[in-house]
Design a protein around this motif. Structure first.
Motif, PDB file in Angstrom:
ATOM      1  N   LEU A 601       0.842  -1.189   0.000  1.00 39.52           N
ATOM      2  CA  LEU A 601       0.000   0.000   0.000  1.00 39.52           C
ATOM      3  C   LEU A 601       0.882   1.245   0.000  1.00 39.52           C
ATOM      4  O   LEU A 601       1.948   1.264   0.631  1.00 39.52           O
ATOM      5  CB  LEU A 601      -0.889   0.044   1.246  1.00 39.52           C
ATOM      6  CG  LEU A 601      -2.103  -0.879   1.318  1.00 39.52           C
ATOM      7  CD1 LEU A 601      -2.665  -0.861   2.731  1.00 39.52           C
ATOM      8  CD2 LEU A 601      -3.166  -0.443   0.331  1.00 39.52           C
ATOM      9  N   ILE A 602       0.434   2.270  -0.702  1.00 39.67           N
ATOM     10  CA  ILE A 602       1.073   3.584  -0.628  1.00 39.67           C
ATOM     11  C   ILE A 602       0.121   4.514   0.100  1.00 39.67           C
ATOM     12  O   ILE A 602      -1.020   4.719  -0.330  1.00 39.67           O
ATOM     13  CB  ILE A 602       1.393   4.146  -2.023  1.00 39.67           C
ATOM     14  CG1 ILE A 602       2.478   3.303  -2.677  1.00 39.67           C
ATOM     15  CG2 ILE A 602       1.843   5.611  -1.923  1.00 39.67           C
ATOM     16  CD1 ILE A 602       3.837   3.413  -2.022  1.00 39.67           C
ATOM     17  N   THR A 603       0.563   5.050   1.212  1.00 38.46           N
ATOM     18  CA  THR A 603      -0.224   6.019   1.960  1.00 38.46           C
ATOM     19  C   THR A 603       0.286   7.413   1.629  1.00 38.46           C
ATOM     20  O   THR A 603       1.479   7.711   1.833  1.00 38.46           O
ATOM     21  CB  THR A 603      -0.102   5.771   3.469  1.00 38.46           C
ATOM     22  OG1 THR A 603      -0.552   4.446   3.764  1.00 38.46           O
ATOM     23  CG2 THR A 603      -0.954   6.760   4.252  1.00 38.46           C
ATOM     24  N   GLY A 604      -0.601   8.238   1.069  1.00 34.38           N
ATOM     25  CA  GLY A 604      -0.229   9.596   0.713  1.00 34.38           C
ATOM     26  C   GLY A 604      -0.994  10.611   1.542  1.00 34.38           C
ATOM     27  O   GLY A 604      -2.198  10.470   1.753  1.00 34.38           O
ATOM     28  N   ILE A 605      -0.271  11.644   2.011  1.00 32.88           N
ATOM     29  CA  ILE A 605      -0.902  12.714   2.790  1.00 32.88           C
ATOM     30  C   ILE A 605      -0.659  14.039   2.060  1.00 32.88           C
ATOM     31  O   ILE A 605       0.506  14.413   1.800  1.00 32.88           O
ATOM     32  CB  ILE A 605      -0.338  12.781   4.215  1.00 32.88           C
ATOM     33  CG1 ILE A 605      -0.564  11.442   4.941  1.00 32.88           C
ATOM     34  CG2 ILE A 605      -0.978  13.919   5.000  1.00 32.88           C
ATOM     35  CD1 ILE A 605      -0.027  11.399   6.344  1.00 32.88           C
ATOM     36  N   ASN A 611      -0.621  22.043  -0.535  1.00 33.54           N
ATOM     37  CA  ASN A 611      -0.774  20.988  -1.545  1.00 33.54           C
ATOM     38  C   ASN A 611       0.469  20.117  -1.703  1.00 33.54           C
ATOM     39  O   ASN A 611       0.617  19.431  -2.720  1.00 33.54           O
ATOM     40  CB  ASN A 611      -1.145  21.585  -2.910  1.00 33.54           C
ATOM     41  CG  ASN A 611      -2.579  22.043  -2.946  1.00 33.54           C
ATOM     42  OD1 ASN A 611      -3.440  21.465  -2.272  1.00 33.54           O
ATOM     43  ND2 ASN A 611      -2.862  23.098  -3.707  1.00 33.54           N
ATOM     44  N   CYS A 612       1.394  20.130  -0.757  1.00 36.89           N
ATOM     45  CA  CYS A 612       2.527  19.219  -0.807  1.00 36.89           C
ATOM     46  C   CYS A 612       2.070  17.813  -0.426  1.00 36.89           C
ATOM     47  O   CYS A 612       1.202  17.633   0.435  1.00 36.89           O
ATOM     48  CB  CYS A 612       3.624  19.694   0.140  1.00 36.89           C
ATOM     49  SG  CYS A 612       4.517  21.107  -0.499  1.00 36.89           S
ATOM     50  N   ILE A 613       2.659  16.823  -1.061  1.00 36.39           N
ATOM     51  CA  ILE A 613       2.253  15.420  -0.863  1.00 36.39           C
ATOM     52  C   ILE A 613       3.423  14.630  -0.296  1.00 36.39           C
ATOM     53  O   ILE A 613       4.556  14.744  -0.787  1.00 36.39           O
ATOM     54  CB  ILE A 613       1.784  14.787  -2.188  1.00 36.39           C
ATOM     55  CG1 ILE A 613       0.587  15.554  -2.751  1.00 36.39           C
ATOM     56  CG2 ILE A 613       1.451  13.312  -1.987  1.00 36.39           C
ATOM     57  CD1 ILE A 613       0.142  15.067  -4.111  1.00 36.39           C
ATOM     58  N   SER A 614       3.148  13.864   0.719  1.00 35.61           N
ATOM     59  CA  SER A 614       4.131  12.941   1.290  1.00 35.61           C
ATOM     60  C   SER A 614       3.589  11.527   1.161  1.00 35.61           C
ATOM     61  O   SER A 614       2.427  11.275   1.481  1.00 35.61           O
ATOM     62  CB  SER A 614       4.379  13.276   2.762  1.00 35.61           C
ATOM     63  OG  SER A 614       5.200  12.297   3.366  1.00 35.61           O
ATOM     64  N   GLU A 615       4.419  10.613   0.661  1.00 40.63           N
ATOM     65  CA  GLU A 615       3.975   9.232   0.443  1.00 40.63           C
ATOM     66  C   GLU A 615       4.905   8.256   1.159  1.00 40.63           C
ATOM     67  O   GLU A 615       6.104   8.506   1.292  1.00 40.63           O
ATOM     68  CB  GLU A 615       3.926   8.915  -1.050  1.00 40.63           C
ATOM     69  CG  GLU A 615       2.821   9.645  -1.794  1.00 40.63           C
ATOM     70  CD  GLU A 615       2.693   9.175  -3.233  1.00 40.63           C
ATOM     71  OE1 GLU A 615       3.659   8.581  -3.748  1.00 40.63           O
ATOM     72  OE2 GLU A 615       1.621   9.399  -3.832  1.00 40.63           O
ATOM     73  N   GLN A 770       7.639  14.987  -3.847  1.00 41.15           N
ATOM     74  CA  GLN A 770       7.189  15.007  -2.456  1.00 41.15           C
ATOM     75  C   GLN A 770       7.869  16.143  -1.722  1.00 41.15           C
ATOM     76  O   GLN A 770       9.081  16.323  -1.773  1.00 41.15           O
ATOM     77  CB  GLN A 770       7.535  13.675  -1.776  1.00 41.15           C
ATOM     78  CG  GLN A 770       6.864  12.491  -2.458  1.00 41.15           C
ATOM     79  CD  GLN A 770       7.173  11.196  -1.734  1.00 41.15           C
ATOM     80  OE1 GLN A 770       7.893  11.227  -0.760  1.00 41.15           O
ATOM     81  NE2 GLN A 770       6.637  10.113  -2.217  1.00 41.15           N
ATOM     82  N   CYS A 771       7.063  16.957  -1.047  1.00 44.97           N
ATOM     83  CA  CYS A 771       7.607  18.063  -0.276  1.00 44.97           C
ATOM     84  C   CYS A 771       8.332  17.566   0.962  1.00 44.97           C
ATOM     85  O   CYS A 771       9.271  18.176   1.436  1.00 44.97           O
ATOM     86  CB  CYS A 771       6.499  19.044   0.109  1.00 44.97           C
ATOM     87  SG  CYS A 771       5.715  19.789  -1.333  1.00 44.97           S
ATOM     88  N   SER A 772       7.823  16.523   1.534  1.00 41.99           N
ATOM     89  CA  SER A 772       8.476  15.902   2.691  1.00 41.99           C
ATOM     90  C   SER A 772       8.292  14.412   2.573  1.00 41.99           C
ATOM     91  O   SER A 772       7.184  13.934   2.425  1.00 41.99           O
ATOM     92  CB  SER A 772       7.874  16.417   4.005  1.00 41.99           C
ATOM     93  OG  SER A 772       6.515  16.106   4.064  1.00 41.99           O
ATOM     94  N   SER A 773       9.333  13.687   2.600  1.00 43.12           N
ATOM     95  CA  SER A 773       9.245  12.240   2.388  1.00 43.12           C
ATOM     96  C   SER A 773       9.508  11.516   3.688  1.00 43.12           C
ATOM     97  O   SER A 773      10.357  11.911   4.473  1.00 43.12           O
ATOM     98  CB  SER A 773      10.265  11.794   1.329  1.00 43.12           C
ATOM     99  OG  SER A 773      11.559  12.098   1.782  1.00 43.12           O
TER     100      SER A 773
END
Length: 814
Positions: A601-605, A611-615, A770-773
């Motif tokens: 599973l990939i959990t993305g926030i 609108n930055c996405i972390s996965e 990703q803005c923050s990984s």
């Protein structure tokens, strides 16, 4: 003579005077007496015998009757005719009822006096018919006892052929109605003696005519297996057991336990009533029959009956240990019950509170047999405390009470326990029928429930039916390994090739049961499956590491000309491991468990401010599916998690969904769930629950997301995507919800349909910047992170629904 007769019945004379009169009358019997005088004497003595006010008058009547009948046989034969005997048996005498035992005693006396007369044969014929009629009327124990004495002395009066079989059956029914309401010892002894006489008569009949035995025993079983609540058979039936040939036990028990017409409820009643027979003081072999029936039921795997009866009767059996006359048989039954009931401590713990009191009583009762009995009893208690050693608080007072008595060796205890369990007993009663039955029409072999082991049996059956997994397990080269995978391989091989109708997987249970699972208790199959797959995965990983070290160790040996150091011993111990071809697949080093059951599973926030996405990637072996909030009743308990309806699903529908969503309106949930029965909405399905599981989640308020770019808590949207699907998808339904009003957990009983075909939406890994990984930890099978809070969805509010949908469509177009 007339004056002499009047003197016999007169109350004016003293006992010595009457004895003198009797002596004269008896002496006069040798002289000539007219027929009229004989008839008058016979009539008078009959009245004295049947209607005498006391035992002395009855004794006088018998003496005079015997004297005149001996010297005046023709006159007596003319007096006691078949018609007179029939009248006595059908109507009685004067005010004396025909069911009075005195009538039977009088006839018995007269038959002894007429034994050499031809007319007695006619009387025998009348009595044959009448005794059958009498036992059909279910007479009282006293009358039956007197009747048994008559028939034992004059077997010519017994019914013959078919009437003889019917007589035995009716006599058994009569005994089943014997009840003693006395409380005095003398009355109890008298009752036991009466029952013994009747059972002895049946024994004599069975010996003389063996054809009557089996129908009689069938009648006994029919009576004790009756489920009619209005009728409770007498314990007096126990008196018959001692007269049944012991060599018939095996045949009869096998016949009963393998008869499909005998229902479980009837067998349970019969066994309970046989255990009640342990209270009968003079019956021998009752314990032998009870134990034989218990073993017979275990042989045909009627464990439900055994569990119910043991829990119901174990305390009654224990209570019989207080009575020396039935103590030994009760201990035999108690030992068998406790030693065979090994799947749970419940039965033993029912009797634990009474052990110390019994031990103290045995020490002080002064009986010579009590000491030897106490040693047998304490040995049994030691075995049971060893089996269930996890309850020291319950056993401390017992250990204190028996501390000075010998304790059996551990090896002896283990031997006793291993030989006595239901699943280890001989299948001698059922081996024939089971071999004849073979497999079912499906061609599959069943699994025996070893005591609340359906959690294991269901998982074994499911894994066995997973064709690819079974094929890979069977193709592994394990070379005599003692690993769990080897045990699973042997189990699969046996189920695939055996011709048995059922198999008891006791060995696999012992090696695969999680340590925290209590033996004999109900457990969760999902928890068991996770533990099993994790064990298999870890074993295979360990073997892979050891195999990878072997070439390096071999090179060291070649270079130095020496054997490896002590580090080589673990490798040698694992010679039975997987072959390199099986351990190291062509593409990667994944274990068989990973290849078959692991997905990703990939959990993305997405921060809704910047609108930055972390996965982050997470492995899973099963998906825990919660029910939608609307799946619970109106005003009822709320599910643990979501509080609103799921909105649009950005990832597409499970049922027929595609990896790339087409532009257009947001896809709706697969079904709008409502558990009110009167609605016309479709029932809940597995795809609905998967869609709900994969639906977006809003992180807000107490659950707000800390955005590293914004450096503060922000409202965010969390999404989950399946990027790698396992070959076998495991789904767990979370059927419990929390009732906030009552503060309890409740089970959700909604029906959930399973479609024949279901597509899991699998997405390619996102390439978004990703803005923050979050660095992903190494993938582990069944990582705790993979299931934590996955089903606890906090859905978006209506205010932001349109914005989320618009952004969702933009992401899909990209």
């Amino acid at each position: 003579m007339d004056k002499i007769l009047e003197g016999l019945v007169s109350s004016d004379h003293s006992v010595p005077v009457k004895r003198a009169i009797v002596k004269k009358v008896v002496e006069a019997a040798e002289k000539e007496v007219t027929e009229e005088q004989c008839h008058a004497l016979f009539t008078l003595t009959t009245r004295l015998i049947l209607l005498g006010e006391d035992a002395f008058q009855r004794q006088i009547g018998i003496q005079v009757l015997e004297a005149y009948a001996r010297y005046h046989r023709p006159e007596f034969e003319h007096f006691f005719t078949k018609d007179f005997a029939l009248t006595l048996l059908q109507q009685g005498y004067a005010h004396l009822d025909r069911k009075d035992p005195a009538v039977i005693d009088y006839i018995h006396c007269c038959l002894r006096l007429l034994i050499s007369c031809p007319s007695v044969l006619e009387i025998f014929g009348v009595i044959q018919v009448e005794v059958l009629r009498m036992v059909c009327e279910r007479p009282e124990p006293a009358l039956c006892a007197h009747l048994s004495s008559l028939l034992s002395d004059f077997v010519q009066c017994l019914p013959r052929d078919k009437s003889g079989v019917l007589f035995c059956q009716q006599l058994v029914r009569t005994i089943s109605y014997f009840h003693c309401f006395a409380s005095q010892e003398q009355e109890l002894r008298e009752y036991v003696g009466q029952v013994t006489k009747v059972s002895t008569l049946l024994q004599n009949i069975w010996k003389a005519d063996p054809a009557t035995l089996l129908p009689s025993l069938q009648e006994v079983f029919a009576i004790i297996s009756s489920t009619d609540s209005s009728f409770d058979p007498s314990i007096a039936l126990a008196s018959l057991v001692q007269h049944i040939p012991v060599q018939m036990i095996t045949v009869l028990i096998k016949s009963l336990t393998t008869d499909n017409n005998v229902k479980d409820a009837s067998m349970t009643k019969a066994l309970c009533r046989m255990i009640d027979w342990l209270s009968w003081p003079l019956a021998h072999h009752v314990d032998t029959w009870v134990i034989a029936l218990l073993k017979g039921l275990a042989a045909v795997q009627k464990f439900t009956i055994l569990i119910d009866v043991t829990l119901l009767k174990i305390e009654l059996v224990f209570s019989r240990l207080w009575y020396p006359i039935v103590r030994q048989g009760a201990l035999a039954v108690l030992s068998h019950m406790l030693l065979s009931f090994q799947h749970s401590p419940e039965a033993f713990h029912l009797v634990v509170p009474h052990v110390v009191h019994l031990v103290q009583s045995l020490r002080t009762d002064g009986l010579s047999t009590s000491k030897a009995f106490l040693l047998q009893f304490t040995e049994l208690i030691h075995c049971m405390m060893y089996q269930y050693s996890g309850f020291p608080d319950l056993y401390d007072h017992i250990l204190e009470a028996i501390k000075d008595l010998p304790k059996p060796e551990e090896e002896k205890i283990k031997l006793v326990l291993n030989q006595s369990a239901w699943t280890s007993q001989s299948n001698s009663f059922a081996s024939g029928p089971l071999k004849q039955l073979g497999k079912s029409e499906t061609g599959k072999t069943g699994l025996v429930n070893l005591g609340n082991t359906c959690f294991m049996n269901s998982i074994i059956q499911t894994l066995f039916m997973a064709t690819d997994f079974r094929r890979h397990v069977l193709s592994l080269h394990l070379n005599g390994s003692n690993t769990l995978m080897k045990k699973l391989q042997l189990l699969f091989a046996f189920l695939a090739h055996t011709q048995r109708a059922a198999f008891a997987p006791k060995t696999f249970l012992e090696v695969s049961r999680p340590p925290w699972f209590n033996a004999g208790s109900q457990q969760d199959c999902s928890e068991y499956l996770r533990f099993l797959l994790d064990r298999l995965h870890e074993e295979e990983k360990t073997i892979q590491v050891l195999e990878s070290v072997k070439p390096k160790m071999a090179s060291l040996v070649d270079t130095n000309g020496k054997e490896p150091t002590a580090q080589s011993s673990p490798e040698d111990a694992e010679e039975s491991s997987l072959t390199p071809a099986e351990v190291k697949p062509e593409d990667d080093g994944r274990t068989l468990t990973e290849k078959m059951f692991r997905g990703k599973l990939i959990t993305g926030i997405r921060c809704m401010q910047c609108n930055c996405i972390s996965e982050k990637g997470e492995p899973f072996t099963d998906l825990s599916l919660a029910f939608c909030p609307s799946a619970t009743s109106q005003g009822g308990p709320q599910p643990e998690g979501p509080s609103e309806e799921p909105k649009g699903l950005c990832q597409g529908s499970v049922n027929g969904g595609s990896e790339i969503s087409e532009p257009g309106p947001a896809p709706a949930p697969a079904s709008n769930i409502n558990d009110v029965p009167v609605t016309n909405e479709p029932p809940l399905s597995v795809p609905d629950l998967v869609n709900y599981f994969l639906a977006p989640e809003i992180l807000d308020e107490d659950n707000a997301y800390f955005c590293e770019k914004c450096s503060s808590l922000q409202r965010a949207e969390r999404t989950m995507k399946v990027v790698s699907a396992p070959e076998y998808l495991i789904l767990t339904l979370l059927r419990f919800s929390y009732d906030a009003k009552c503060h309890v957990r409740r089970k959700i009983l909604d029906n959930v349909t399973i479609p024949p075909l279901m597509r899991l939406p699998v997405h390619a890994p996102s390439m978004a910047t990703q803005c923050s990984s979050s660095s992903s930890s190494p993938l582990q099978v069944d990582s705790p992170e993979s299931s934590e809070n996955l089903a606890k969805k906090l859905k978006p509010s209506r205010k932001e629904e349109e914005e989320r949908r618009r952004r969702g469509y933009t992401e899909q177009r990209r």
